[in-house]
Design a protein around this motif. Structure first.
Motif, PDB file in Angstrom:
ATOM      1  N   ARG A   1     -66.543  -3.881 -33.722  1.00 15.37           N
ATOM      2  CA  ARG A   1     -65.555  -4.179 -34.640  1.00 15.37           C
ATOM      3  C   ARG A   1     -65.991  -5.326 -35.703  1.00 15.37           C
ATOM      4  O   ARG A   1     -65.042  -6.440 -35.540  1.00 15.37           O
ATOM      5  CB  ARG A   1     -64.592  -4.558 -33.899  1.00 15.37           C
TER       6      ARG A   1
ATOM      7  N   GLU B   1     -61.294   4.522 -34.889  1.00 14.56           N
ATOM      8  CA  GLU B   1     -60.119   4.261 -34.170  1.00 14.56           C
ATOM      9  C   GLU B   1     -59.086   4.995 -33.914  1.00 14.56           C
ATOM     10  O   GLU B   1     -59.071   6.189 -34.566  1.00 14.56           O
ATOM     11  CB  GLU B   1     -59.179   3.083 -34.955  1.00 14.56           C
ATOM     12  N   GLY B   2     -58.480   5.310 -32.876  1.00 12.09           N
ATOM     13  CA  GLY B   2     -57.224   6.336 -32.639  1.00 12.09           C
ATOM     14  C   GLY B   2     -57.684   7.179 -32.013  1.00 12.09           C
ATOM     15  O   GLY B   2     -57.105   8.254 -31.992  1.00 12.09           O
ATOM     16  N   GLY B   3     -59.102   7.499 -31.364  1.00 17.64           N
ATOM     17  CA  GLY B   3     -59.464   8.709 -30.677  1.00 17.64           C
ATOM     18  C   GLY B   3     -59.413   8.537 -29.031  1.00 17.64           C
ATOM     19  O   GLY B   3     -59.289   7.131 -28.732  1.00 17.64           O
ATOM     20  N   MET B   4     -59.576   9.457 -28.384  1.00 16.84           N
ATOM     21  CA  MET B   4     -59.449   9.498 -27.097  1.00 16.84           C
ATOM     22  C   MET B   4     -60.814   9.763 -26.612  1.00 16.84           C
ATOM     23  O   MET B   4     -61.458  10.573 -27.052  1.00 16.84           O
ATOM     24  CB  MET B   4     -58.432  10.437 -26.625  1.00 16.84           C
TER      25      MET B   4
ATOM     26  N   GLU C   1     -46.829  10.512 -26.966  1.00 16.14           N
ATOM     27  CA  GLU C   1     -47.913  10.352 -27.720  1.00 16.14           C
ATOM     28  C   GLU C   1     -48.290  11.817 -28.391  1.00 16.14           C
ATOM     29  O   GLU C   1     -48.181  12.821 -27.316  1.00 16.14           O
ATOM     30  CB  GLU C   1     -49.113  10.058 -27.289  1.00 16.14           C
TER      31      GLU C   1
ATOM     32  N   ARG D   1     -54.162  15.625 -29.342  1.00 17.19           N
ATOM     33  CA  ARG D   1     -55.445  15.406 -29.726  1.00 17.19           C
ATOM     34  C   ARG D   1     -56.001  16.846 -30.277  1.00 17.19           C
ATOM     35  O   ARG D   1     -55.547  17.765 -29.990  1.00 17.19           O
ATOM     36  CB  ARG D   1     -56.283  14.974 -28.729  1.00 17.19           C
TER      37      ARG D   1
ATOM     38  N   LEU E   1     -59.959  12.937 -32.194  1.00 13.28           N
ATOM     39  CA  LEU E   1     -58.871  12.371 -32.820  1.00 13.28           C
ATOM     40  C   LEU E   1     -57.491  13.106 -32.797  1.00 13.28           C
ATOM     41  O   LEU E   1     -57.532  14.225 -32.172  1.00 13.28           O
ATOM     42  CB  LEU E   1     -59.534  12.219 -34.296  1.00 13.28           C
ATOM     43  N   PRO E   2     -56.558  12.386 -33.303  1.00 16.43           N
ATOM     44  CA  PRO E   2     -55.258  13.571 -33.316  1.00 16.43           C
ATOM     45  C   PRO E   2     -55.429  14.599 -33.925  1.00 16.43           C
ATOM     46  O   PRO E   2     -56.437  14.869 -34.678  1.00 16.43           O
ATOM     47  CB  PRO E   2     -54.268  12.467 -34.046  1.00 16.43           C
TER      48      PRO E   2
ATOM     49  N   ARG F   1     -57.594  16.269 -36.942  1.00 12.37           N
ATOM     50  CA  ARG F   1     -58.513  15.101 -37.510  1.00 12.37           C
ATOM     51  C   ARG F   1     -59.997  15.216 -36.871  1.00 12.37           C
ATOM     52  O   ARG F   1     -60.636  14.415 -37.258  1.00 12.37           O
ATOM     53  CB  ARG F   1     -58.010  13.850 -37.207  1.00 12.37           C
TER      54      ARG F   1
END
Lengths: 698, 698
Positions: free
Chosen positions: A541, A578-581, A643, A646, A679-680, A683
């Motif tokens: 980051r 970002e935003g991934g599992m 939520e 994915r 990702l969601p 994506r």
């Protein structure tokens, strides 16, 4: 695929010689002859023993060379150090098959002589069964080529189970116990050290026999993974159930397995995965051979999971319902109509609901039990019928046994009986029934057997998939791959990876970060430092030039501190995802099954909860999806607590791609893609770190 | 604690009358008399039947009133509608016990008459067994008060198992099968509808018998939770193993249980938790009664988990080692010294390592097998010895059986045998052996039984803890508690909660936030809105006055939108807790066992992975710690990936406090503390949300 061996002359020989035959027909070396005669073998029999003129009324021959004809099969029971000479003679005579009972080869300190046996037999075109085996019996044609006392009986029956066991003693003992319980066998073969012919050779032969309804294998180890897959594919194509008892799972047992059969023993998890993948019924006990033999011999499978339970014991019915529940079988409440059909035969304190508690009073009306049986057998509310009986004795017991046998003949759905009774009161009924219906004493074993039958019938056939061959690329990579190399390899094989650039200078890194877009991650790439977190050579980051500049030198310093001789091939500038599992895909190479693919949720899920799904490669995307669906943490991927879900499809695609890569790259030994961010939905996925272990170049 | 009933006159009566005795001694109503005479009952026998002058050579009496003496026990086998009159007569005569076989009471449509039986018996000081039972047998004194055909034999043996079964048919059938397998019973009692005497009454009696080595209970339902706990405490104090088969777990089975015994059927998870907590051996099959009976009758437990395996079948040895591994038992490699003791008796192709593969050749030396047995039995390298035999037949088999029986007499550690052989070849040896040693045919069942024996011996006794009584406080709270109320209740019972203030105005809220310190959480408190997240009336991490002011009005608006009639009791200003791990503590009230306490990791762990640990209250902190240690996610609390550990001691304290609260507050029906944040070690826990369901005030 190897051609299927023609074993018909071994299983049904026209003539058999017995080398080392003893005139004491009850001794181990006398028994093969005794058994051949007791079972009425119709071919020629040649006892061979230089010390005798006749044995059991048959002329005895001094050696194989002097036999009046070349026998199809020679049984060899002489001391280990005498076997080689016998093999020489057999080869000289052009014998087709030798069955070597003798112990003292690979399982002891003398593997050399076993190899010589094989070489000599191979040179002469003769095939060997054994050594250190107990031979075989073909019950269909009543041909025993064995010394097992289990065959020394007039009560042999044939049936539809083919059983091949690496262990001679366990094989014939478990056969004998199962036969006692009413299971009918068509063949029993024990392969011992399987110096030449192995379990797979016989199994492959039996799969083609349309009269075989269940193939049972006892294995300690295997060394032909491809042939094993071929066998399972062929069984699957023919819809033939295969039950495998894989022994030698524990560390101790593996130790013993080596000394017992000198064969490879595969890893427990890999075996479990492969068996599940290929619709194999995994068993682990002698009782399972009995129970699977009982229900799969029926030759019919249930159309669904609904069980009708008829019982004379309320308690027995409840217990059976519990056990069905544990097996994923339903014991549904019957319709008013069906209950009305049952009601006339039940007292007021019985129950028509299901379990149907007929109570012991059902014996008072001779029409009662047959009518109840008929009602549930002809009903479309049950896919299987279990009759649970308790201490019904005397004439009433005999009548119920006969009613059951008659119903079993007509039944077009699985009908089984669990009769809880002692030998003195019930032995006669049980003996009468056990060849006529799958007969249990334990509610749990009964339900487990039906559960196995049902699960097998619902599992789809999964022959190995033929995928478009991938292009190997690993050769172009260095001997030891960095994370950057590993990700390039993944990329070449179609697994999405982070956008990133390998840089040699701070300037290059700044330019790269600009192009990729802040925030970025910075990682030192060195083939000498595999554990970057431990060496603290990763900075995440970094949100601008300033931070990147600070991190750049610091990380290089740390790398030098961690290992001053570490070769640094560059500094990786990588996008932050970002935003991934966090998930992971792994690959390892099993010595028997080849590449095994694992997928799981990453981080703590893998580390603490060991939540992984395992299959052998190659995998279609559909199969990969199935694997993902089996994860305990799967609901997290689908989305919980509001939520969103994915991109499971992309994860499945990546798993399939890794599996193709594993098949295309024989030098790829191990792979960890961890973390792979999912990702969601829509994506995709992206691999953020990867570790490759390759076979060292020569 | 209830006083232990004196059942000695029922179990060993001096005189027995049989009402409804039939002259056909093989019919169900004739068999009680037949059995009493066949087993040599020495007391007075009075058949009662107005239609007969004599039965089986005994004078027959028209009714109970006319008997020459008052019998200790009256057996009643007449039609349901005639039972009440018999009870009247018994009471009038001052009979101590009536055993009612007749069906047609609470299990059918006529519970009224069952209640009348009980009332009349109670008024007359008579105790009832049944109705709808099969009576009992006292094998020690050879007293059968039953019509079960399982007792109609000369082969009855007594032993050390006491078995009490609610189901008559299952009880005697499973007894008979276990007895066939060599298990010796001291008592078998079936309680049927247990209108008066129940399973616990008999169990409580048998616990005090020092000759009983195993107590087996078959239960469908219970309605005396406290008496059940008393029984388990007493058994635990006396170190007596208790095995329980709890039937009626599935929804279907529960349905059936109601109609079968009209008793409460407890919840599956609660039963499992209670059994584990009280060192009960949970069983679920007729086979388990056999297997537990076999090994617990030994009266000796292993000192550790190490198993020596002696075998004549390499395969059988491997399989047994696998099964031991599955049971948490070790099959350790033997020392050089022990291997040297074994070596002289084994051929070169055997193995001295453990499993000890003696091979079938061990039969050639008469000293071989006894010497191997002696070596492992006297060695301190094994805590248990398993002998795995295959098809050893004839003289050799007889010899091995005798060697084993001799060794079993001397053995001071558990010695068991798994002999895989068929009836024709091995039946005689098995019959000889099964009363002399725990004898199995299945390696899996053998290892499971030893595993159960070992696990039982390692579980500590846990009599219920007596905790200092907590002061009830719930009465002072309103009928429907808000989160704020729930946390005040927790606080009163010693569970730390968030610092917070219930405010009525924005000004109050601003002051409260100032005192608590930003950031704060804001929540609307309404007893009408239990699911605050769904109603979106929670705002987290408000970091200053500005944010609080914005949120205050918005949340109130949302509450009105969600339910315009909802009563708003205030706005909660609450500290934000950072750095804690989400856990949860729950409580529910089981109809049988009372308050059950659950603890688990919060959030996804509970929701997705169902990772919960359950016990009945009260709990000491030590017990709570044990519960926490059983969680799959426990490593997360202890610290993984370099993260430090959490305050597990404080979590255990909170669990124990909740359990004390549950005992002190009888009107507390349900409680969820979720999330409870567990802070780093030494920093405690804090409940951030809580939900209480209380019994409505009348």
């Amino acid at each position: 695929m190897d051609p299927v061996l023609d074993l018909s002359r071994l299983l049904s020989p026209r003539s058999v010689a017995i080398v080392g035959a003893s005139s004491n027909l009850d001794s181990i070396s006398g028994r093969p002859l005794k058994l051949l005669r007791r079972l009425g073998f119709r071919g020629a029999l040649y006892p061979v023993n230089p010390g005798r003129r006749e044995i059991g009324g048959l002329p005895c021959w001094p050696d194989v060379a002097s036999l009046p004809e070349t026998p199809d099969v020679v049984l060899v029971g002489v001391r280990a150090d005498l076997v080689e000479a016998v093999v020489d003679q057999c080869v000289a005579r052009g014998v087709l098959f030798a069955v070597i009972f003798s112990s003292g080869f690979a399982e002891s300190d003398d593997p050399g002589s076993q190899r010589r046996l094989v070489e000599k037999a191979a040179a002469g075109g003769m095939r060997l069964l054994g050594p250190n085996c107990q031979g075989l019996v073909n019950l269909k044609d009543r041909v025993p080529l064995s010394f097992s006392a289990s065959l020394d009986t007039d009560a042999l029956r044939d049936g539809s189970v083919a059983y091949v066991s690496q262990s001679g003693a366990f094989g014939f003992a478990s056969y004998a116990m199962a036969a006692d319980q009413g299971v009918g066998f068509r063949y029993v073969v024990t392969t011992g050290n399987q110096a030449d012919l192995d379990v797979l050779d016989f199994a492959r032969h039996f799969v083609t026999d349309p009269e075989v309804r269940l193939l049972v294998l006892y294995l300690e180890g295997l060394n032909r993974g491809e042939a094993f897959f071929d066998l399972l594919d062929e069984a699957s194509r023919r819809d033939l159930p295969v039950a495998i008892l894989k022994a030698g799972r524990s560390a101790t047992a593996r130790e013993a397995a080596k000394s017992h059969t000198a064969a490879l023993t595969g890893d427990r998890a890999a075996w479990a995965a492969v068996m599940a993948q290929h619709r194999v019924i995994a068993i682990d006990d002698a009782d399972d051979i009995v129970d699977m033999g009982r229900v799969f011999s029926l030759g019919t499978v249930p159309a669904g999971n609904r069980v009708a339970v008829l019982t004379t014991s309320g308690g027995g019915g409840i217990l059976m319902a519990d056990q069905c529940d544990d097996q994923g079988l339903a014991v549904p409440l019957f319709s008013e109509a069906l209950q009305a059909r049952l009601a006339p035969y039940l007292p007021a304190f019985g129950s028509t609901r299901n379990p149907v508690d007929m109570t012991a009073q059902v014996i008072n009306d001779p029409e009662g039990f047959p009518a109840c049986l008929d009602a549930v057998l002809s009903s479309d509310e049950a896919d299987m019928v279990v009759v649970v009986l308790s201490m019904i004795t005397g004439q009433a017991g005999r009548k119920m046994a006969e009613d059951l046998a008659r119903a079993a003949e007509r039944a077009r759905k699985p009908l089984v009986c669990c009769w809880m009774i002692n030998e003195e009161q019930g032995g006669a009924f049980l003996d009468y029934l056990r060849h006529r219906i799958p007969l249990f004493g334990s509610p749990k074993r009964c339900a487990r057997a039906l559960g196995a039958l049902h699960r097998w019938s619902t599992r789809s056939r999964q022959p190995r998939c033929a995928l478009p061959p991938a292009v190997p690329a690993l050769d172009a990579f260095p001997d030891r791959l960095t994370e950057y190399d590993a990700k390039r390899l993944l990329d070449l094989h179609g697994v999405p990876v982070t956008r990133e650039r390998l840089c040699q200078t701070l300037e290059e890194a700044l330019t790269a970060a600009e192009e990729i877009g802040y925030p970025v991650a910075l990682k030192i790439m060195s083939p000498d430092i595999l554990h970057k977190t431990e060496a603290r050579i990763v900075a995440l980051r970094l949100k601008d030039e300033e931070e990147l500049k600070n991190a750049y030198g610091r990380l290089l310093e740390r790398a030098a501190l961690y290992d001053e001789r570490a070769e640094i091939v560059g500094v990786l500038v990588q996008e932050m995802v970002e935003g991934g599992m966090e998930c992971m895909i792994g690959m390892s190479r099993d010595p028997l099954f080849g590449p095994m693919i694992a997928v799981g949720l990453g981080g703590i899920y893998v580390e603490v909860l060991k939540d992984l799904s395992l299959r052998h490669a190659p995998l279609t995307e559909e199969m990969a999806r199935e694997m993902i669906g089996e994860l305990k943490g799967y609901p997290l991927l689908r989305g919980v607590r509001g939520e969103g879900g994915r991109d499971i499809a992309a994860l499945a695609e990546a798993v399939a791609a890794v599996s193709r890569m594993a098949c295309a790259e024989p030098d790829l030994l191990e792979l960890d893609v961890n973390p792979l961010f999912v990702l969601p939905e829509g994506r995709g996925v992206v691999a953020a770190d990867a570790l490759v272990v390759r076979r060292q170049k020569k």
